[in-house]
Design a protein around this motif. Structure first.
Motif, mmCIF file in Angstrom:
data_model
loop_
_atom_site.group_PDB
_atom_site.id
_atom_site.type_symbol
_atom_site.label_atom_id
_atom_site.label_comp_id
_atom_site.label_asym_id
_atom_site.label_seq_id
_atom_site.Cartn_x
_atom_site.Cartn_y
_atom_site.Cartn_z
ATOM 1 N N LEU A 62 35.034 46.446 39.705
ATOM 2 C CA LEU A 62 35.497 45.285 40.670
ATOM 3 C C LEU A 62 36.709 44.719 40.335
ATOM 4 O O LEU A 62 37.463 44.341 41.394
ATOM 5 C CB LEU A 62 34.207 44.047 40.065
ATOM 6 C CG LEU A 62 34.412 43.043 40.910
ATOM 7 C CD1 LEU A 62 33.005 42.430 41.296
ATOM 8 C CD2 LEU A 62 35.120 41.741 40.256
ATOM 9 N N PRO A 63 37.367 44.377 39.358
ATOM 10 C CA PRO A 63 38.538 43.524 39.238
ATOM 11 C C PRO A 63 39.817 44.164 39.865
ATOM 12 O O PRO A 63 40.031 43.360 40.673
ATOM 13 C CB PRO A 63 38.796 43.833 37.638
ATOM 14 C CG PRO A 63 37.824 44.243 36.833
ATOM 15 C CD PRO A 63 36.894 44.934 37.936
ATOM 16 N N VAL A 64 40.364 45.433 39.669
ATOM 17 C CA VAL A 64 41.511 45.642 40.531
ATOM 18 C C VAL A 64 41.407 45.644 42.163
ATOM 19 O O VAL A 64 42.035 45.059 42.870
ATOM 20 C CB VAL A 64 41.947 47.043 40.144
ATOM 21 C CG1 VAL A 64 43.224 47.344 41.006
ATOM 22 C CG2 VAL A 64 42.464 46.987 38.552
ATOM 23 N N ASN A 65 40.159 46.329 42.468
ATOM 24 C CA ASN A 65 39.939 46.392 43.864
ATOM 25 C C ASN A 65 39.542 45.258 44.528
ATOM 26 O O ASN A 65 40.356 44.714 45.772
ATOM 27 C CB ASN A 65 38.772 47.515 44.161
ATOM 28 C CG ASN A 65 39.059 48.683 43.864
ATOM 29 O OD1 ASN A 65 38.082 49.491 43.713
ATOM 30 N ND2 ASN A 65 40.358 48.989 43.814
ATOM 31 N N PHE A 66 38.794 44.281 44.052
ATOM 32 C CA PHE A 66 38.383 43.005 44.748
ATOM 33 C C PHE A 66 39.429 42.045 44.430
ATOM 34 O O PHE A 66 39.701 41.209 45.557
ATOM 35 C CB PHE A 66 37.023 42.506 44.180
ATOM 36 C CG PHE A 66 35.817 43.338 45.019
ATOM 37 C CD1 PHE A 66 35.399 42.728 45.994
ATOM 38 C CD2 PHE A 66 35.376 44.379 44.687
ATOM 39 C CE1 PHE A 66 34.379 43.365 46.417
ATOM 40 C CE2 PHE A 66 34.172 45.149 44.976
ATOM 41 C CZ PHE A 66 33.763 44.680 46.241
ATOM 42 N N VAL A 67 40.177 41.914 43.514
ATOM 43 C CA VAL A 67 41.108 40.980 43.166
ATOM 44 C C VAL A 67 42.251 41.219 44.236
ATOM 45 O O VAL A 67 42.881 40.431 45.012
ATOM 46 C CB VAL A 67 41.883 40.898 41.906
ATOM 47 C CG1 VAL A 67 42.801 39.846 41.764
ATOM 48 C CG2 VAL A 67 40.743 40.192 40.903
ATOM 49 N N THR A 68 42.718 42.456 44.428
ATOM 50 C CA THR A 68 43.656 43.106 45.227
ATOM 51 C C THR A 68 43.251 42.547 46.769
ATOM 52 O O THR A 68 44.016 41.867 47.647
ATOM 53 C CB THR A 68 43.741 44.310 45.303
ATOM 54 O OG1 THR A 68 44.402 44.874 43.818
ATOM 55 C CG2 THR A 68 44.898 44.978 46.275
ATOM 56 N N ALA A 69 42.109 42.941 47.112
ATOM 57 C CA ALA A 69 41.601 42.711 48.602
ATOM 58 C C ALA A 69 41.510 41.175 48.778
ATOM 59 O O ALA A 69 41.952 40.773 49.899
ATOM 60 C CB ALA A 69 40.418 43.273 49.030
ATOM 61 N N TYR A 70 41.007 40.433 47.748
ATOM 62 C CA TYR A 70 40.759 39.081 47.920
ATOM 63 C C TYR A 70 41.936 38.242 48.247
ATOM 64 O O TYR A 70 42.292 37.500 49.220
ATOM 65 C CB TYR A 70 40.054 38.339 46.797
ATOM 66 C CG TYR A 70 39.734 36.875 47.136
ATOM 67 C CD1 TYR A 70 38.598 36.386 47.693
ATOM 68 C CD2 TYR A 70 40.819 35.999 46.559
ATOM 69 C CE1 TYR A 70 38.562 35.275 47.666
ATOM 70 C CE2 TYR A 70 40.730 34.604 46.569
ATOM 71 C CZ TYR A 70 39.329 34.190 47.467
ATOM 72 O OH TYR A 70 39.412 32.742 47.499
ATOM 73 N N MET A 71 43.118 38.716 47.331
ATOM 74 C CA MET A 71 44.373 38.018 47.237
ATOM 75 C C MET A 71 45.161 38.239 48.635
ATOM 76 O O MET A 71 45.769 37.324 49.162
ATOM 77 C CB MET A 71 45.205 38.187 46.205
ATOM 78 C CG MET A 71 44.453 37.481 44.675
ATOM 79 S SD MET A 71 45.470 37.726 43.462
ATOM 80 C CE MET A 71 46.459 36.271 43.634
#
Length: 465
Positions: free
Chosen positions: A184-193
């Motif tokens: 979750l962390p890298v992919n979703f933080v990247t996509a969200y921001m």
């Protein structure tokens, strides 16, 4: 009173007595306290090494396995090694027993020396993992031993034990698996921001997502579904279209056989509101030209640089040659914006990351997002895991597990390698046979022509006579 103090006190008493006696009596020997002191000292000397011997094994015998990038190059440059010595915690740090690790495209680029946020080899890669906190350092108040956490860091997480600042850890929601937490962390933080901080995604907008079957692509698609009536154009090879369509992509485009710019224009002549560009080079130019007025281009990678196991200087040079640049006057006149995103350079922005993670985890709890796991590999299989991702054969996240590979599987690995070699030989033979057949086909018309020429010459000979 300790045994070591007693001889010294007895000696003091003897000295006092000697001072009060007449001068002729100094020849009298004092009590035999010196040997007792020597025996006590010897006993203490023997006890000290024993105590040290008890402590040394605890520190020195503490071992854990880690993947180490030993140099830049192919898949074989990442090796599984055993590290010795128990890590020392600084104030504000926690020690995590790692269960699962996430594999990211940046790790592939780092292996080739194309990712500047990774320290020079030898170094343990890995930007995200999940696990259980085993120890906490001083000044850590919001984490405790036993907490299940996901971790985000610049590097160093592809190992069984990781020491990180507590602020780089996030409590796993109830019901989340360690695999999901590592994905979750890298992919979703990247996509969200990118979508919400830069893109300001709103209802009824359109977006182009490259590599829509990858980790960031799937995360972006899921997040788009949290906003009403967003049209998602996604590029992926044809074999992945069913999966990305089920995941929320409105229009799937096979970038290998079709010009994605033309395909987008056919459906949306005005272009896109947002384009997420992980490719770089000439594709960034195409992305900018696909924007509508008030559109936003968000570039976050240079995947086009990666061609083959080792650094391809031609691909790197080509990417830099086609690097996108634009004058501010063109931006003003075009009513467009260009943004750049690099999560690796936000490692110091802990509050910003924490805010994004809080929102993402709330969406997870509400069932609106869920990391998709493509496959899970043992640390011993990291080469195969990297190959799968680099050859674009994954749909979703590729994950590494720290659980040791069973002996049965280890025995099977050489057989698999032999099978791969045999399959490669067969493929090479097929290619050679195909080339030979094509060569024969090309030769056949020539032979026919030569035969006809010979026949003509033979027919002409009687006439000459």
């Amino acid at each position: 009173m300790s045994g070591e103090d007693a001889p010294a006190q007895q000696q003091n008493a003897v000295d006092q007595k000697q001072e009060t006696k007449p001068a002729e009596e100094p020849k009298a020997e004092p009590p035999q306290t010196e040997p007792a002191a020597a025996d006590a000292a010897a006993a203490a000397a023997e006890a000290t090494p024993a105590a040290a011997a008890e402590k040394v094994p605890e520190e020195e015998t503490f071992t854990y396995r880690a993947l180490v990038l030993t140099g830049y190059g192919g898949y074989d440059k990442v090796k599984l090694q055993v590290k010795k010595g128990k890590p020392v915690l600084k104030a504000g740090e926690v020690q995590v027993r790692v269960k699962m690790c996430g594999l990211n495209f940046a790790d592939l680029m780092a292996r080739q020396g194309l990712y500047d946020r990774m320290p020079s080899p030898p170094v343990t890669p890995g930007m995200e993992c999940s696990g259980v906190i085993e120890a906490v350092g001083e000044e850590v108040t919001e984490r405790k031993v036993g907490d299940k956490v996901m971790v985000l860091s610049r590097s160093g997480l592809w190992q069984e034990i990781a020491v990180v600042p507590a602020v780089h850890t996030f409590i796993m929601p109830e019901g989340m698996s360690f695999e999901e937490a590592a994905a979750l962390p890298v992919n979703f933080v990247t996509a969200y921001m990118m979508l919400f901080d830069f893109g300001n995604l709103r209802p009824n907008q359109s977006i182009l997502v490259h590599a829509a079957a990858g980790g960031v692509g799937i995360a972006a698609t899921q997040l788009c579904k949290t906003v009403k009536d967003v049209t998602v154009f996604g590029t992926a090879s044809a074999s992945k279209h069913e999966a990305i369509t089920e995941g929320g992509v409105t229009h799937a485009i096979d970038y290998r056989t079709k010009d994605y710019v033309e395909e987008v224009r056919k459906i949306s002549p005005k272009g896109m509101d947002i384009v997420l560009d992980p490719l770089g080079g000439s594709d960034t130019h195409k992305a900018y030209n696909l924007l509508k007025p008030m559109g936003k281009l968000i570039t976050y990678g240079t995947a086009n640089m990666l061609a083959g196991q080792k650094k391809n200087l031609l691909a790197v040079a080509k990417n830099w040659y086609h690097q996108f640049s634009i004058h501010t006057l063109n931006l003003i006149q075009g009513n467009k914006s260009v943004c750049g995103f690099h999560l690796g350079y936000l490692d110091g922005e802990t509050e910003l990351i924490a805010q994004a993670m809080e929102t993402i985890l709330d969406l997870y709890k509400d069932g609106k997002i869920k990391p998709r796991i493509d496959s899970t590999w043992h640390l011993e299989q990291v080469g195969d895991a990297m190959r799968k991702m680099q050859e674009r054969n994954n749909i979703g996240k590729v994950v590494l597990t720290t659980e040791p590979m069973p002996e049965e599987e280890k025995k099977e690995e050489p057989k698999k390698e032999d099978k791969k070699k045999d399959d490669k030989k067969k493929d090479d033979k097929k290619k050679d046979d195909k080339k030979k057949e094509e060569a024969k086909k090309e030769e056949e018309p020539k032979k026919e022509e030569e035969k006809k020429e010979e026949e003509k010459k033979e027919e002409a000979k009687p006439e000459e006579k």
